[in-house]
Design a protein around this motif. Structure first.
Motif, short mmCIF file in Angstrom:
data_model
loop_
_atom_site.label_atom_id
_atom_site.label_comp_id
_atom_site.label_asym_id
_atom_site.label_seq_id
_atom_site.Cartn_x
_atom_site.Cartn_y
_atom_site.Cartn_z
N ARG A 103 18.29 20.11 8.88
CA ARG A 103 19.16 21.17 9.44
C ARG A 103 18.42 21.89 10.56
O ARG A 103 18.11 23.08 10.47
CB ARG A 103 19.56 22.18 8.33
N ARG A 106 19.17 25.53 11.94
CA ARG A 106 19.19 26.69 11.04
C ARG A 106 17.78 27.14 10.72
O ARG A 106 16.84 26.35 10.75
CB ARG A 106 19.95 26.34 9.76
N MET A 148 24.97 32.28 0.53
CA MET A 148 25.00 31.08 1.37
C MET A 148 25.83 31.39 2.61
O MET A 148 26.98 31.83 2.50
CB MET A 148 25.68 29.92 0.63
N ASP A 149 25.27 31.14 3.78
CA ASP A 149 26.06 31.25 5.00
C ASP A 149 25.55 30.22 6.01
O ASP A 149 24.68 29.42 5.67
CB ASP A 149 26.03 32.68 5.56
N ASP A 150 26.08 30.29 7.23
CA ASP A 150 25.75 29.21 8.17
C ASP A 150 24.37 29.35 8.83
O ASP A 150 24.04 28.60 9.74
CB ASP A 150 26.87 29.02 9.20
N THR A 151 23.59 30.33 8.34
CA THR A 151 22.18 30.40 8.80
C THR A 151 21.26 29.68 7.82
O THR A 151 20.10 29.42 8.13
CB THR A 151 21.70 31.85 8.95
N HIS A 178 26.63 23.43 -0.28
CA HIS A 178 27.25 22.41 0.57
C HIS A 178 28.44 22.97 1.35
O HIS A 178 28.66 22.58 2.51
CB HIS A 178 27.66 21.20 -0.29
N ALA A 180 28.55 25.80 2.60
CA ALA A 180 27.98 26.52 3.74
C ALA A 180 27.20 25.58 4.67
O ALA A 180 26.58 26.03 5.63
CB ALA A 180 27.06 27.63 3.23
N GLY A 181 27.21 24.31 4.34
CA GLY A 181 26.50 23.34 5.19
C GLY A 181 25.00 23.31 4.96
O GLY A 181 24.26 22.79 5.79
N ALA A 182 24.54 23.88 3.85
CA ALA A 182 23.10 23.93 3.57
C ALA A 182 22.66 22.75 2.70
O ALA A 182 23.47 22.14 2.00
CB ALA A 182 22.75 25.25 2.87
#
Ligand SMILES: *Cc1c(COP(=O)(O)O)cnc(C)c1O
Length: 400
Positions: A103, A106, A148-151, A178, A180-182
């Motif tokens: 990632r 991030r 959880m967020d997009d950072t 997941h 949040a894309g983490a």
């Protein structure tokens, strides 16, 4: 329980000193019988007689994968997805650094305040090494999913809290990561051999854990690391050692990763310690983690009931709902250190975690209900008669 399932407990398969009730298998598992003989045989025949040919002849080189498969079965991971070596702290570093690479846009590592300090320290050390604005965000355990967020590049969470036994919902938190894309990294130090784990089902990217706690591999036993198959195929190891190379004995000047999880190997495996672990893991043959879990809940519920009925001085520090606990029970008591020392002197071994936590591990492979009742009786006497209130029990040792 079907015919192929070994009946719990399998107490006779462990060396347990006479007169001791061992409630600390969550910190260091006891010695499984047969380990001494197997290690002696390895040393005399394999190392002694076979010398360097042991790497091929005795399968030392494949041992991390072979032992990894034994661990995989206990944590719901497919064969070939786990490898062994180093200590858990090192495996945390490897998984975390590989996760961050996946990632690159991030900058946040998310963890919680119930995590074991070494995991947090490894993250802090990695961040200092990387620079580039990486930060560690530590929230309360109940705030993890909401944080959880997009950072967030990676959520690094230990499933079972080493102090209180509080257990995270692996499916729910992985799903939140997941969404949040983490990337999700689970530490299973207090889960492997304690509770059923479904790594494949959770679809987390990484998991790590140690083998000297519930898996009884002995002090300093090698740790394990898992990566989901698709992740294992693309991850870039920060510790690019020769035994994680695709062709270690080609001695190429450039690193090329081995296929899959084998790239998380670093250097020469500790064959003696790995042999002890490999033998120790045979006690799990035919054991179903669901049976272990059911027995663990029975034992811990019995302990809580007995202690609460007889020791009003203690306050339950673990979740009351067994579904929210791992395989340990903790009680808070201001003089917990001295009380634990007194308890150990009376043959019941648990441990203490600052500031005031008396910790008791429940390991159904070698504990039964009578052990638990007896431990509660001895604890009751120590508290009722204030047997802990003596100078010899107040002296702090290096390991608590
Ligand atoms: C026991 C434990 C460790 C210990 O790490 P080592 O490197 O094996 O000493 C690390 N993290 C967690 C969560 C633990 O429970």
């Amino acid at each position: 329980m079907n015919a192929t399932t070994r009946t719990l407990p399998v107490k006779e398969r462990f060396h347990l000193p006479k007169g001791v009730i061992y409630l600390d298998g969550n910190s260091l598992g006891p010695l499984p019988r047969g380990t001494t003989e197997r290690v002696q045989q390895m040393m005399e025949q394999e190392w002694g007689d076979h010398l360097i040919t042991g790497w091929n002849r005795d399968g030392w080189m494949e041992q991390p994968a072979r032992v990894g498969n034994r661990v995989a079965r206990l944590i719901g991971a497919p064969a070939g997805s786990v490898t062994m070596g180093d200590t858990l702290s090192v495996k945390v570093y490897q998984a975390l650094s590989a996760a961050l690479k996946l990632r690159p846009a991030r900058r946040v590592i998310l963890s919680d305040s119930g995590n074991f300090p070494s995991d947090l320290y490894m993250a802090q050390g990695l961040i200092r090494q990387l620079g580039q604005g990486y930060t560690l965000r530590v929230v309360a355990p109940e705030e993890v999913a909401g944080a959880m967020d997009d950072t967030v590049a990676v959520a690094m969470i230990t499933q079972v809290d080493y102090r209180t036994g509080r257990m995270h919902d692996m499916t729910a938190i992985t799903r939140a990561a997941h969404a949040a894309g983490a990337i999700m990294l689970w530490d299973l130090a207090h889960s492997a051999g304690a509770v059923p784990v479904d790594l494949a089902g959770s679809s987390c990217e990484f998991a790590v854990g140690c083998t000297y706690k519930y898996l009884n591999g002995g002090p300093g036993a090698p740790a394990f690391i898992y990566a989901r198959e698709d992740v294992a195929a693309e991850m870039q190891p920060a510790l690019a050692g020769w035994l994680g190379h695709d062709a270690p004995f080609a001695f190429e000047p450039e690193y090329r990763p081995a296929p899959g999880i084998a790239r998380m190997r670093v250097g020469t495996p500790p064959v003696i310690q790995m042999t002890a672990l490999e033998q120790a893991l045979t006690v799990w043959d035919g054991v179903d983690m669901q049976d272990v879990r059911a027995a663990s809940i029975r034992l811990s519920e019995l302990f809580i009931k007995e202690v609460e009925a007889n020791c009003p001085q203690l306050r339950l520090a673990s979740p009351r709902d067994p579904a929210m606990r791992g395989s340990q029970v903790s009680f808070a008591f201001d003089d917990g250190y001295a009380a634990m020392q007194a308890l150990i002197a009376h043959g019941v071994i648990g441990d203490f975690r600052a500031p005031d936590i008396m910790r008791f591990g429940f390991t159904p492979l070698y504990l039964d209900e009578e052990d638990v009742r007896q431990a509660a009786r001895i604890l009751t006497r120590i508290l009722t008669d204030r047997l802990w209130d003596a100078p010899e029990f107040r002296t702090r040792h290096q390991v608590t």
